[in-house]
Design an enzyme around this catalytic site. Structure first.
Site, PDB file in Angstrom:
ATOM      1  N   ARG A  38      25.821 -17.935 -53.049  1.00 27.59           N
ATOM      2  CA  ARG A  38      26.214 -16.594 -52.618  1.00 27.59           C
ATOM      3  C   ARG A  38      26.646 -15.782 -53.838  1.00 27.59           C
ATOM      4  O   ARG A  38      27.299 -16.324 -54.741  1.00 27.59           O
ATOM      5  CB  ARG A  38      27.391 -16.664 -51.649  1.00 27.59           C
ATOM      6  N   ASP A  75      21.703 -13.421 -51.896  1.00 28.30           N
ATOM      7  CA  ASP A  75      22.165 -13.215 -50.527  1.00 28.30           C
ATOM      8  C   ASP A  75      20.973 -13.428 -49.602  1.00 28.30           C
ATOM      9  O   ASP A  75      20.046 -12.604 -49.567  1.00 28.30           O
ATOM     10  CB  ASP A  75      22.722 -11.800 -50.378  1.00 28.30           C
ATOM     11  N   LYS A  77      20.648 -13.037 -46.615  1.00 28.60           N
ATOM     12  CA  LYS A  77      20.523 -12.032 -45.565  1.00 28.60           C
ATOM     13  C   LYS A  77      19.952 -10.720 -46.114  1.00 28.60           C
ATOM     14  O   LYS A  77      19.703  -9.778 -45.351  1.00 28.60           O
ATOM     15  CB  LYS A  77      21.878 -11.773 -44.910  1.00 28.60           C
ATOM     16  N   ASN A  98      22.620 -28.033 -46.950  1.00 29.13           N
ATOM     17  CA  ASN A  98      23.532 -28.674 -45.988  1.00 29.13           C
ATOM     18  C   ASN A  98      24.132 -27.652 -45.029  1.00 29.13           C
ATOM     19  O   ASN A  98      25.266 -27.781 -44.599  1.00 29.13           O
ATOM     20  CB  ASN A  98      24.642 -29.448 -46.715  1.00 29.13           C
ATOM     21  N   PHE A  99      23.330 -26.643 -44.681  1.00 27.70           N
ATOM     22  CA  PHE A  99      23.765 -25.677 -43.680  1.00 27.70           C
ATOM     23  C   PHE A  99      23.814 -26.326 -42.295  1.00 27.70           C
ATOM     24  O   PHE A  99      23.107 -27.298 -42.020  1.00 27.70           O
ATOM     25  CB  PHE A  99      22.816 -24.477 -43.641  1.00 27.70           C
ATOM     26  N   ASP A 171      30.989 -38.445 -48.305  1.00 26.04           N
ATOM     27  CA  ASP A 171      30.219 -37.473 -49.081  1.00 26.04           C
ATOM     28  C   ASP A 171      29.423 -38.137 -50.200  1.00 26.04           C
ATOM     29  O   ASP A 171      28.231 -37.863 -50.383  1.00 26.04           O
ATOM     30  CB  ASP A 171      31.159 -36.436 -49.700  1.00 26.04           C
TER      31      ASP A 171
END
Length: 381
Positions: A38, A75, A77, A98-99, A171
């Site tokens: 991001r 971004d 989006k 990993n969304f 993890d």
């Protein structure tokens, strides 16, 4: 040295630990790993600090698993940014994310959509509990996964209740499994010329590392693991002498061994307790207690001298301050220096050796979007 994954382009759409730790392994092996982050804030792990330790504005934790990578801020989006990302995907060998389930579908970067852009892409997905089932939307966080997998009932004493590991075991193991899956997929692609979907989950990774105890449980009439009531016991399913014992000046660990030989060497009479092979587990707590009383009478170094001379598996129990000073630590050459701005950070290297050479890398974790201009120019974005 020429590293085996040199020339491999990996796009990492991952945050926190599991996915990025896989990217770290690939980067150490020579892959070029570009984090897609991001703008401004980047990977949320940049602000997830252990003991509130930060370096150059990012958490020390972020630095430990994101060295040797580049950062491209986008971004997803934003139509213009998304188009540039798709152009990168068209040239990539591997992409990972990993969304949560459904997120990549919304932006048009799910496996089928990506495969339409790049038919040969290796597409790696990390989830908490898989993409289907009753826990698919449950937060995939390390402690939560340890808790629901049964793992927390294996360590500590019976009276302690559940005891979590003191590190992010879910993890890190999941990251290792993702790296393994990607390497296997690359071999499959070399044979078929087609892209491969690689899926791992924190839950399955934690269940996998419990394979020895789960297999025992599933094939032992569903009998639950029985932890010892004695402090220092080392394994819910293993007999005496397995555990850690106090000595006159510290602690000593005893692994599997011949109880008769061990008791003779340390001068501990166990004849009333060790009657047959089964009694080593049936009377485990009593045996552990008896050994503990005996071992408390001499120092650790004295016991090590006696036990090692007889070929009995044992070890000193070291804290970090002692372990890092030990010659064995230096011989392993496990530490390396990473240059992060004006600071030099000590961290661990990749544990793999190739043709006798250790894999070191001093390149620090990247700042958010630091590689945008370079990548835009290189890939004509």
């Amino acid at each position: 040295m020429n590293r085996p994954l040199e020339g491999l382009l990996v796009l990492e759409f991952c945050q926190f630990l599991a996915g990025p730790s896989a990217g770290l392994k690939l980067a150490d092996m020579g892959a070029r790993v570009i984090k897609i982050e991001r703008p401004v804030k980047g990977d949320a792990c940049r602000q997830l600090a252990i003991k509130n330790l930060f370096v150059e504005g990012d958490s020390l934790l972020f630095h430990t698993i994101n060295r040797n990578k580049e950062s491209y801020a986008a971004d997803l989006k934003n139509a213009e940014d998304l188009e540039k990302v798709k152009q990168l995907i068209a040239k990539a060998d591997v992409m990972t994310h990993n969304f949560r389930p459904g997120v990549m579908e919304k932006v048009g970067l799910d496996f089928e959509s990506v495969r339409a852009i790049n038919p040969k892409v290796i597409y790696g997905v990390v989830t908490g509990y898989g993409t289907e089932g009753p826990w698919a939307s449950k937060p995939g966080q390390d402690l939560l996964v340890q808790s629901v997998s049964g793992l927390t009932w294996l360590s500590g004493c019976d009276e302690n209740g559940p005891v979590p590991f003191g590190l992010s075991v879910a993890d890190i193991m999941c990251g290792n499994h993702l790296a393994q899956g990607i390497l296997a997929a690359l071999i499959k692609r070399a044979r078929t010329g087609k892209g491969v979907l690689v899926e791992v989950s924190l839950l399955e990774s934690v269940l996998d590392i419990q394979f020895e105890v789960l297999t025992t449980y599933l094939n032992d009439d569903g009998k639950l693991p029985k932890r010892s009531t004695v402090k220092g016991s080392g394994h819910a399913y293993l007999s005496a002498p397995y555990g850690i014992y106090g000595t006159a000046d510290g602690f000593i660990a005893l692994a599997m061994g011949n109880l008769t030989q061990i008791s003779s060497v340390i001068g501990c009479d166990i004849s009333d307790l060790y009657i047959d092979t089964d009694s080593s587990f049936r009377n485990r707590d009593e045996l552990l207690t008896l050994f503990g009383r005996t071992l408390k009478n001499r120092t650790t170094s004295e016991w090590l001298s006696v036990l090692e001379a007889e070929g009995i598996w044992c070890a000193d129990v070291l804290k970090y301050e002692d372990a890092v000073k030990h010659p064995a630590f230096a011989s392993a050459g496990i530490t390396q220096t990473v240059h992060a701005g004006s600071l030099d950070l000590l961290t661990t290297r990749n544990p793999v050796r190739l043709d006798g050479e250790k894999l070191y890398s001093d390149k620090a974790a990247p700042r958010v979007g630091v590689s945008n201009d370079l990548i835009n120019q290189e890939f004509n974005l």
